[in-house]
Every structure is written in structure tokens, then in C-alpha cells.
Write a protein that holds these residues in place. Structure first.
Motif, PDB file in Angstrom:
ATOM      1  N   GLU A  12       0.161  -0.616   6.898  1.00  0.00           N
ATOM      2  CA  GLU A  12      -0.676   0.515   6.737  1.00  0.00           C
ATOM      3  C   GLU A  12       0.292   1.939   6.579  1.00  0.00           C
ATOM      4  OE1 GLU A  12      -3.975   1.149   9.135  1.00  0.00           O
ATOM      5  OE2 GLU A  12      -4.223  -0.855   9.058  1.00  0.00           O
ATOM      6  N   VAL A  13       1.369   1.924   7.323  1.00  0.00           N
ATOM      7  CA  VAL A  13       2.318   2.796   6.992  1.00  0.00           C
ATOM      8  C   VAL A  13       3.743   1.854   5.614  1.00  0.00           C
ATOM      9  CG1 VAL A  13       5.011   4.016   7.773  1.00  0.00           C
ATOM     10  CG2 VAL A  13       2.030   3.164   9.144  1.00  0.00           C
ATOM     11  N   LEU A  14       3.384   1.271   5.227  1.00  0.00           N
ATOM     12  CA  LEU A  14       4.296   1.219   4.408  1.00  0.00           C
ATOM     13  C   LEU A  14       3.413   0.925   3.271  1.00  0.00           C
ATOM     14  CD1 LEU A  14       6.487  -2.445   5.540  1.00  0.00           C
ATOM     15  CD2 LEU A  14       7.093  -0.332   5.107  1.00  0.00           C
ATOM     16  N   ALA A  15       2.571   0.761   3.046  1.00  0.00           N
ATOM     17  CA  ALA A  15       1.775   1.057   2.201  1.00  0.00           C
ATOM     18  C   ALA A  15       1.222   2.490   2.280  1.00  0.00           C
ATOM     19  CB  ALA A  15      -0.395  -0.093   2.121  1.00  0.00           C
ATOM     20  N   ALA A  16       0.958   2.955   2.866  1.00  0.00           N
ATOM     21  CA  ALA A  16       1.116   4.350   2.466  1.00  0.00           C
ATOM     22  C   ALA A  16       2.400   5.784   1.671  1.00  0.00           C
ATOM     23  CB  ALA A  16       0.252   5.296   3.478  1.00  0.00           C
ATOM     24  N   LEU A  17       3.430   4.705   2.581  1.00  0.00           N
ATOM     25  CA  LEU A  17       4.974   5.047   1.753  1.00  0.00           C
ATOM     26  C   LEU A  17       4.564   4.813   0.224  1.00  0.00           C
ATOM     27  CD1 LEU A  17       7.462   6.584   2.118  1.00  0.00           C
ATOM     28  CD2 LEU A  17       8.247   4.686   3.693  1.00  0.00           C
ATOM     29  N   LEU A  20       2.963   7.202  -1.699  1.00  0.00           N
ATOM     30  CA  LEU A  20       3.221   8.233  -2.149  1.00  0.00           C
ATOM     31  C   LEU A  20       4.755   7.818  -3.388  1.00  0.00           C
ATOM     32  CD1 LEU A  20       3.656   9.557   1.338  1.00  0.00           C
ATOM     33  CD2 LEU A  20       2.296  10.264  -0.659  1.00  0.00           C
ATOM     34  N   GLY A  21       4.510   7.010  -3.785  1.00  0.00           N
ATOM     35  CA  GLY A  21       5.474   6.928  -4.765  1.00  0.00           C
ATOM     36  C   GLY A  21       6.958   7.348  -4.442  1.00  0.00           C
ATOM     37  N   GLY A  22       7.323   8.261  -3.432  1.00  0.00           N
ATOM     38  CA  GLY A  22       8.851   8.428  -2.985  1.00  0.00           C
ATOM     39  C   GLY A  22       9.143   8.865  -1.500  1.00  0.00           C
ATOM     40  N   THR A  26       6.739  11.984   8.165  1.00  0.00           N
ATOM     41  CA  THR A  26       6.098  11.423   9.190  1.00  0.00           C
ATOM     42  C   THR A  26       4.839  11.899   8.710  1.00  0.00           C
ATOM     43  OG1 THR A  26       7.616  10.630  11.085  1.00  0.00           O
ATOM     44  CG2 THR A  26       5.483  10.382  11.597  1.00  0.00           C
ATOM     45  N   ALA A  27       4.609  13.207   9.024  1.00  0.00           N
ATOM     46  CA  ALA A  27       3.331  14.155   9.154  1.00  0.00           C
ATOM     47  C   ALA A  27       2.785  13.641   8.141  1.00  0.00           C
ATOM     48  CB  ALA A  27       3.308  15.917   9.134  1.00  0.00           C
ATOM     49  N   GLU A  28       3.427  13.495   6.489  1.00  0.00           N
ATOM     50  CA  GLU A  28       3.103  12.824   5.602  1.00  0.00           C
ATOM     51  C   GLU A  28       2.194  11.960   5.271  1.00  0.00           C
ATOM     52  OE1 GLU A  28       5.001  15.603   2.413  1.00  0.00           O
ATOM     53  OE2 GLU A  28       5.837  13.960   2.848  1.00  0.00           O
ATOM     54  N   LEU A  29       2.642  11.310   6.313  1.00  0.00           N
ATOM     55  CA  LEU A  29       1.588   9.617   5.844  1.00  0.00           C
ATOM     56  C   LEU A  29       1.115   9.499   7.355  1.00  0.00           C
ATOM     57  CD1 LEU A  29       5.457   7.746   6.325  1.00  0.00           C
ATOM     58  CD2 LEU A  29       4.033   7.593   5.074  1.00  0.00           C
ATOM     59  N   VAL A  30       1.090  10.562   7.962  1.00  0.00           N
ATOM     60  CA  VAL A  30      -0.038  10.527   8.824  1.00  0.00           C
ATOM     61  C   VAL A  30      -1.114  11.097   8.686  1.00  0.00           C
ATOM     62  CG1 VAL A  30      -0.911  12.061  11.047  1.00  0.00           C
ATOM     63  CG2 VAL A  30       0.970  10.904  11.645  1.00  0.00           C
TER      64      VAL A  30
END
Length: 120
Positions: A12-17, A20-22, A26-30
Motif C-alpha cells: 500500500e505504501v509503494l502504491a501510494a508513492l 503521487l508520481g514523485g 512520510t506525512a504525505e504518505l500517511v
């Protein structure tokens, strides 16, 4: 609320990153993840992903920003192959997977399979 397996949270963290395309903090991913995981949990996951070579990081002030160090499609394909490799009945697993595809996803899969010589 049941806890997610760590492998699922990593995905899920990898998909969220990737979404975002860049780079992202950590806060943006949370903020992009479901179920409001703790900042420290996401930070730990990012550190593990960094150690595995799946993300790179650079300092931005007092914190790190992270970005994918691998192609997301390759990463997902590798996970799918690994799951199939461990299945006792890979054909049945593939059949169940294909039956869950939307019409558009099925069309895309047919198009890919119909291209000669482009499968790895």
C-alpha cells in the motif's frame, strides 16, 4: 480494527508513492493511506523498503523524502509470479484471478496476450 499484514502495508505504501508520481514525505504518505496508520509505522515501513532497495530517499530539511527506486509494474508482476509459484494449483489461482477482472481489464489482458513475442 484488524491489523494489516506488513507485506500488505508495504504494498500500500509503494502504491501510494507511485500514485503521487514523485517524491513524498512520510506525512504525505500517511494522509494517502486508508485506516490512518501511525506515522511511526509508515516511517518504519519506508525504512524497510529503503533497505530492500525498493525506494530511495533524500534529505529535505530534518526529514526524508522518498521515491520509488523500481518500476511499479515490475514490482507488482514479480509479486504475482511469486504467489503463483507457491500455489499448489496455479491454473486454478489464475482462473479465479481472471474471473475478478473488470471488462476493461479483461480486454487489456487479451490485447497483451495477443501480441506475439512481447512476453518475457
Amino acid at each position: 480494527m484488524p491489523r494489516r499484514p506488513l507485506g500488505q502495508l508495504e504494498a500500500e505504501v509503494l502504491a501510494a508513492l507511485a500514485g503521487l508520481g514523485g517524491s513524498a514525505s512520510t506525512a504525505e504518505l500517511v494522509a494517502r493511506l486508508d485506516d490512518d496508520p501511525a506515522y511511526t509505522t509508515v516511517n518504519t515501513i519506508l525504512h524497510r523498503l529503503y533497505e530492500k532497495g525498493l525506494v530511495s530517499r533524500f534529505r529535505a530539511g530534518r526529514h526524508y523524502r522518498y521515491e520509488l527506486a523500481v518500476d511499479e509494474s515490475e514490482l507488482v508482476a514479480d509479486r504475482m509470479r511469486e504467489h503463483l509459484r507457491h500455489a499448489s494449483d496455479p491454473a486454478s489461482a489464475l482462473n479465479r484471478f481472471v474471473r475478478t477482472l473488470s471488462s476493461e481489464e479483461a480486454r487489456q489482458l487479451r490485447e497483451i496476450l495477443d501480441k506475439p513475442g512481447e512476453r518475457g
